[in-house]
Design an enzyme around this catalytic site. Structure first.
Site, mmCIF file in Angstrom:
data_model
loop_
_atom_site.group_PDB
_atom_site.id
_atom_site.type_symbol
_atom_site.label_atom_id
_atom_site.label_comp_id
_atom_site.label_asym_id
_atom_site.label_seq_id
_atom_site.Cartn_x
_atom_site.Cartn_y
_atom_site.Cartn_z
ATOM 1 N N HIS A 1 0.884 -1.167 0.000
ATOM 2 C CA HIS A 1 0.000 0.000 0.000
ATOM 3 C C HIS A 1 0.921 1.215 0.000
ATOM 4 O O HIS A 1 2.011 1.159 0.587
ATOM 5 C CB HIS A 1 -0.821 0.101 1.279
ATOM 6 C CG HIS A 1 -1.704 -1.069 1.566
ATOM 7 N ND1 HIS A 1 -1.280 -2.161 2.271
ATOM 8 C CD2 HIS A 1 -3.008 -1.286 1.288
ATOM 9 C CE1 HIS A 1 -2.280 -3.019 2.399
ATOM 10 N NE2 HIS A 1 -3.343 -2.518 1.812
ATOM 11 N N ASP B 1 2.441 1.825 3.350
ATOM 12 C CA ASP B 1 3.337 0.817 3.936
ATOM 13 C C ASP B 1 4.776 1.277 3.735
ATOM 14 O O ASP B 1 5.672 0.933 4.499
ATOM 15 C CB ASP B 1 3.206 -0.541 3.222
ATOM 16 C CG ASP B 1 1.841 -1.158 3.390
ATOM 17 O OD1 ASP B 1 1.116 -0.765 4.313
ATOM 18 O OD2 ASP B 1 1.499 -2.033 2.562
ATOM 19 N N MET C 1 2.471 -5.869 -7.664
ATOM 20 C CA MET C 1 1.148 -5.296 -7.346
ATOM 21 C C MET C 1 1.287 -4.140 -6.371
ATOM 22 O O MET C 1 2.132 -4.162 -5.481
ATOM 23 C CB MET C 1 0.268 -6.403 -6.750
ATOM 24 C CG MET C 1 -1.105 -5.994 -6.295
ATOM 25 S SD MET C 1 -1.164 -5.387 -4.582
ATOM 26 C CE MET C 1 -1.873 -6.793 -3.748
ATOM 27 N N GLU D 1 -11.030 -6.640 -4.981
ATOM 28 C CA GLU D 1 -10.927 -7.674 -3.936
ATOM 29 C C GLU D 1 -12.160 -7.636 -3.052
ATOM 30 O O GLU D 1 -12.289 -6.777 -2.181
ATOM 31 C CB GLU D 1 -9.664 -7.438 -3.095
ATOM 32 C CG GLU D 1 -9.490 -8.479 -2.013
ATOM 33 C CD GLU D 1 -8.234 -8.259 -1.176
ATOM 34 O OE1 GLU D 1 -7.315 -7.545 -1.627
ATOM 35 O OE2 GLU D 1 -8.188 -8.790 -0.061
ATOM 36 N N LYS E 1 -14.905 -8.568 -0.129
ATOM 37 C CA LYS E 1 -14.908 -9.055 1.257
ATOM 38 C C LYS E 1 -16.304 -8.759 1.815
ATOM 39 O O LYS E 1 -16.832 -7.687 1.563
ATOM 40 C CB LYS E 1 -13.822 -8.330 2.063
ATOM 41 C CG LYS E 1 -13.623 -8.885 3.470
ATOM 42 C CD LYS E 1 -12.452 -8.186 4.181
ATOM 43 C CE LYS E 1 -12.199 -8.821 5.531
ATOM 44 N NZ LYS E 1 -11.108 -8.147 6.275
ATOM 45 N N GLU F 1 -9.811 -13.586 -2.246
ATOM 46 C CA GLU F 1 -9.019 -13.992 -1.072
ATOM 47 C C GLU F 1 -9.700 -15.151 -0.353
ATOM 48 O O GLU F 1 -10.901 -15.099 -0.072
ATOM 49 C CB GLU F 1 -8.851 -12.812 -0.113
ATOM 50 C CG GLU F 1 -8.160 -13.231 1.181
ATOM 51 C CD GLU F 1 -7.716 -12.072 2.060
ATOM 52 O OE1 GLU F 1 -7.201 -11.078 1.519
ATOM 53 O OE2 GLU F 1 -7.896 -12.178 3.283
ATOM 54 N N HIS G 1 -11.849 -14.302 2.668
ATOM 55 C CA HIS G 1 -13.035 -13.479 2.465
ATOM 56 C C HIS G 1 -14.251 -14.301 2.038
ATOM 57 O O HIS G 1 -15.334 -14.134 2.585
ATOM 58 C CB HIS G 1 -12.735 -12.373 1.459
ATOM 59 C CG HIS G 1 -11.669 -11.425 1.933
ATOM 60 N ND1 HIS G 1 -11.196 -10.395 1.157
ATOM 61 C CD2 HIS G 1 -10.974 -11.362 3.102
ATOM 62 C CE1 HIS G 1 -10.251 -9.738 1.829
ATOM 63 N NE2 HIS G 1 -10.105 -10.309 3.012
ATOM 64 N N ASP H 1 -5.198 -13.645 -3.352
ATOM 65 C CA ASP H 1 -4.722 -13.498 -1.974
ATOM 66 C C ASP H 1 -4.912 -14.821 -1.248
ATOM 67 O O ASP H 1 -6.043 -15.250 -0.961
ATOM 68 C CB ASP H 1 -5.515 -12.396 -1.242
ATOM 69 C CG ASP H 1 -4.969 -11.005 -1.539
ATOM 70 O OD1 ASP H 1 -4.061 -10.888 -2.392
ATOM 71 O OD2 ASP H 1 -5.452 -10.039 -0.914
ATOM 72 N N ASP I 1 -11.793 -11.951 10.912
ATOM 73 C CA ASP I 1 -10.829 -12.094 9.818
ATOM 74 C C ASP I 1 -9.483 -12.545 10.378
ATOM 75 O O ASP I 1 -8.768 -11.782 11.011
ATOM 76 C CB ASP I 1 -10.708 -10.708 9.163
ATOM 77 C CG ASP I 1 -9.745 -10.679 8.017
ATOM 78 O OD1 ASP I 1 -9.271 -11.747 7.604
ATOM 79 O OD2 ASP I 1 -9.475 -9.576 7.529
ATOM 80 N N ASP J 1 -6.703 -14.255 8.742
ATOM 81 C CA ASP J 1 -5.457 -14.171 7.952
ATOM 82 C C ASP J 1 -4.421 -15.215 8.350
ATOM 83 O O ASP J 1 -3.240 -14.908 8.548
ATOM 84 C CB ASP J 1 -4.828 -12.767 8.087
ATOM 85 C CG ASP J 1 -5.567 -11.726 7.260
ATOM 86 O OD1 ASP J 1 -6.265 -12.103 6.313
ATOM 87 O OD2 ASP J 1 -5.429 -10.525 7.583
ATOM 88 N N ASP K 1 -1.610 -13.063 1.532
ATOM 89 C CA ASP K 1 -2.140 -11.941 2.317
ATOM 90 C C ASP K 1 -2.530 -12.493 3.681
ATOM 91 O O ASP K 1 -3.707 -12.730 3.958
ATOM 92 C CB ASP K 1 -3.336 -11.295 1.618
ATOM 93 C CG ASP K 1 -3.758 -10.026 2.346
ATOM 94 O OD1 ASP K 1 -2.973 -9.543 3.186
ATOM 95 O OD2 ASP K 1 -4.866 -9.527 2.074
HETATM 96 C C1 GCO Z 1 -7.995 -7.401 4.520
HETATM 97 C C2 GCO Z 1 -7.597 -7.310 3.072
HETATM 98 C C3 GCO Z 1 -6.356 -6.496 2.825
HETATM 99 C C4 GCO Z 1 -6.145 -6.233 1.352
HETATM 100 C C5 GCO Z 1 -5.057 -5.267 1.155
HETATM 101 C C6 GCO Z 1 -4.770 -5.019 -0.309
HETATM 102 O O1 GCO Z 1 -8.834 -8.236 4.811
HETATM 103 O O2 GCO Z 1 -7.488 -6.644 5.335
HETATM 104 O O3 GCO Z 1 -7.420 -8.617 2.618
HETATM 105 O O4 GCO Z 1 -5.248 -7.158 3.371
HETATM 106 O O5 GCO Z 1 -5.847 -7.391 0.656
HETATM 107 O O6 GCO Z 1 -5.404 -4.089 1.766
HETATM 108 O O7 GCO Z 1 -5.534 -4.018 -0.756
HETATM 109 MN MN MN Z 2 -6.480 -9.371 0.877
HETATM 110 MN MN MN Z 3 -8.240 -10.084 4.018
#
Ligand code: GCO
Ligand code: MN
Ligand code: MN
Length: 387
Positions: A54, A57, A88, A181, A183, A217, A220, A245, A255, A257, A287
């Protein structure tokens, strides 16, 4: 060494993933932040292909022009030293309180304009680093209450912003492909375009749909209770799998991850098999982040684990393709009939007439056992390493 990640495998991580400091809504960070260039050297050391980011970041939002240049110089040097690429880039349109009620879909015209400005600048940064895929994760594009707003307005604003940015990219000659993306929720109560199917439908309403695809993802679709492999297949079928992702997630939770393959091994297996069989040649982006319990050593274990599990599953998928018994079962499962296939492949009056005149043994069709229990058990045994 077996299962050793190499750049040719195209494994990528976000600065925000391995750089995750372990903050959650209930607790403070458990790890110190890592410098972006340090992350690049470490990722190269463990066999990654690239790093994604990002805007913020890398460049803090309040950085001066001179600071920006200094940070960029160090980061570019790390990329050059290691050969890591930035395939990306994306925009942080969620962290700043300005975006608390949406960015592109905010009801406030000033916020929408600021979101466009911030994204154009982030696109400039991504292009400077060589990125060709631009991700739109609309984390704040949603609502908790529907009383004040109008979902139709939000969708119209969203469309306007994406159309604007696609033109900007073309005008600048950046050559980006944009990946939406989806979610379903978190951080908003309800996020717009909540699942892959919704995003695919929305893309068809844009001015330049060919520039837009998906960045699905694992976590998601799983949060939405859906089958991720099916969602990815639909994106591939539509020619819209622009990025992916990878992570893992328990259904019905926040969430998480999790490390790729940490939770739903069978889903991860069929996902890897689908990606490999389909010829998808984009990055395999993780991700995800290390558990909050971990220190820095745990972070690199996490990152290595994501890649190693992918490679193990890739090898399992190849084994699945070579397994005689499994392939024979699949062969028997798919009943072929050339004459019928000729009739059903394409409409013609003759085909329709012939088809209407046929007699089918319905009872026999209903009695047939397709052998899926055996096939699934063999899949499980293959995954468990006993065949
Ligand atoms: C989340 C998202 C993020 C995005 C990232 C890319 O659930 O927080 O997956 O991680 O993928 O912001 O835009
Ligand atoms: Mn993501
Ligand atoms: Mn995510």
């Amino acid at each position: 060494m077996a299962y050793e990640p190499k750049p040719e495998h195209k494994f990528t991580f976000g600065l925000w993933t391995v750089g995750n400091v372990g903050r959650d809504p209930f607790g403070l960070p458990t790890r110190p932040p890592l410098e972006p260039d340090y992350i690049v050297y470490k990722l190269a050391e463990i066999g990654a292909y690239g790093v994604n980011l990002h805007d913020n970041d890398l460049i803090p939002v309040e950085a001066t022009e001179a600071e920006r240049e200094r940070i960029l110089k160090r980061f570019k040097k790390a990329l050059q030293d290691t050969g890591l690429v930035v395939p990306m880039a994306t925009t942080n349109l969620f962290g700043d309180p300005a975006f608390k009620d949406g960015a592109f879909t905010s009801p406030d015209a000033r916020v929408r304009a600021y979101a466009l400005q911030k994204t154009m600048r982030a696109m400039d940064l991504g292009a400077e680093l060589g990125a060709k895929t631009y991700v739109f994760w609309g984390g704040r594009e949603g609502a908790e209450v529907d009383a004040g707003g109008n979902v139709l307005d939000a969708l119209a604003h969203y469309r306007e912003a994406l159309n604007f940015l696609a033109e900007y990219s073309e005008d600048q000659g950046y050559g980006y492909r944009f990946a939406l993306e989806p979610k379903p929720n978190e951080p908003r109560g309800d996020i717009y375009l909540p699942v892959v199917g919704a995003a695919l439908g929305f893309i068809a309403t844009l001015d330049k749909p060919h520039l837009f695809g998906l960045n699905p993802e694992v976590a998601h679709e799983t949060m939405a209770g859906l089958n991720f492999v099916h969602a990815v297949a639909q994106a591939i079928d539509a020619g819209k799998l622009f990025h992916i992702d990878l992570n893992d997630q328990k259904m019905g939770r926040f969430d998480q991850d999790l490390r790729f393959g940490a939770e739903n091994l069978k889903t991860a297996f069929f996902l890897v098999k689908l990606l490999e069989d389909s010829g998808y040649d984009g990055p395999r982006h993780f991700d995800a982040h290390a558990l909050r319990t971990e220190d820095e050593a745990g972070v690199w274990e996490f990152a290595k684990g994501c890649m190693r599990t992918y490679l193990i599953l890739k090898e399992k998928a190849e084994r699945f393709g070579r397994d005689r018994e499994i392939q024979d079962l699949i062969g028997a499962y798919k009943v072929q009939d050339e004459a019928l296939a000729r009739l059903t492949a394409k409409y013609s009056r003759e085909n329709a007439r012939a088809l209407k005149g046929l007699e089918f043994d319905r009872e026999a069709l209903g009695r047939r056992g397709p052998g899926l229990e055996r096939l699934d058990q063999l899949t499980v045994e293959l995954l468990l390493g006993v065949r």
